[in-house]
Design a protein around this motif. Structure first.
Motif, short mmCIF file in Angstrom:
data_model
loop_
_atom_site.label_atom_id
_atom_site.label_comp_id
_atom_site.label_asym_id
_atom_site.label_seq_id
_atom_site.Cartn_x
_atom_site.Cartn_y
_atom_site.Cartn_z
N LEU A 166 30.51 42.17 48.83
CA LEU A 166 31.62 41.26 49.09
C LEU A 166 32.14 40.62 47.80
CD1 LEU A 166 30.50 39.51 52.40
CD2 LEU A 166 32.24 41.26 52.08
N LEU A 167 31.24 40.24 46.90
CA LEU A 167 31.67 39.68 45.62
C LEU A 167 32.43 40.70 44.78
CD1 LEU A 167 28.70 37.42 44.51
CD2 LEU A 167 31.02 36.74 45.08
N LEU A 210 34.19 43.23 45.91
CA LEU A 210 35.51 43.39 46.53
C LEU A 210 36.41 42.21 46.22
CD1 LEU A 210 34.59 44.85 50.03
CD2 LEU A 210 35.81 46.00 48.19
N LEU A 211 35.87 40.99 46.24
CA LEU A 211 36.66 39.81 45.93
C LEU A 211 37.14 39.84 44.49
CD1 LEU A 211 37.65 37.00 46.85
CD2 LEU A 211 35.51 36.10 45.93
N PHE A 212 36.26 40.18 43.55
CA PHE A 212 36.67 40.26 42.14
C PHE A 212 37.71 41.36 41.91
CE2 PHE A 212 32.42 38.33 40.78
CZ PHE A 212 32.97 37.06 40.72
N SER A 213 37.56 42.48 42.60
CA SER A 213 38.55 43.54 42.43
C SER A 213 39.91 43.13 42.98
CB SER A 213 38.06 44.83 43.08
OG SER A 213 37.95 44.66 44.47
N LEU A 214 39.93 42.40 44.09
CA LEU A 214 41.20 41.91 44.63
C LEU A 214 41.84 40.89 43.69
CD1 LEU A 214 40.41 41.52 48.42
CD2 LEU A 214 41.95 43.15 47.34
N ILE A 215 41.02 40.03 43.10
CA ILE A 215 41.55 39.04 42.15
C ILE A 215 42.16 39.74 40.94
CG2 ILE A 215 40.86 37.25 40.50
CD1 ILE A 215 38.91 36.25 42.66
#
Length: 54
Positions: free
Chosen positions: A31-32, A34-39
């Motif tokens: 999840l982290l 994926l979150l960093f990649s979206l950011i």
């Protein structure tokens, strides 16, 4: 669209692996990531708009 289908299959398979092997520590890491990649992706798309403000 094909990329999202493959990404969804990968996440489903990784979730099944974590569920079956009781590897719950994998879920927050994924999840982290994926979150960093979206950011990163949304940050790169917003950069031209920020430059026009200054």
């Amino acid at each position: 669209m094909k990329f999202l289908r493959h990404l969804g299959g990968l996440l489903k398979e990784l979730g099944g692996f974590a569920w079956q092997n009781k590897a719950w520590w994998l879920i927050p890491i994924v999840l982290l990531l994926l979150l960093f990649s979206l950011i990163i992706v949304f940050g790169q798309t917003a950069t031209p708009f920020i430059y026009t403000l200054f």
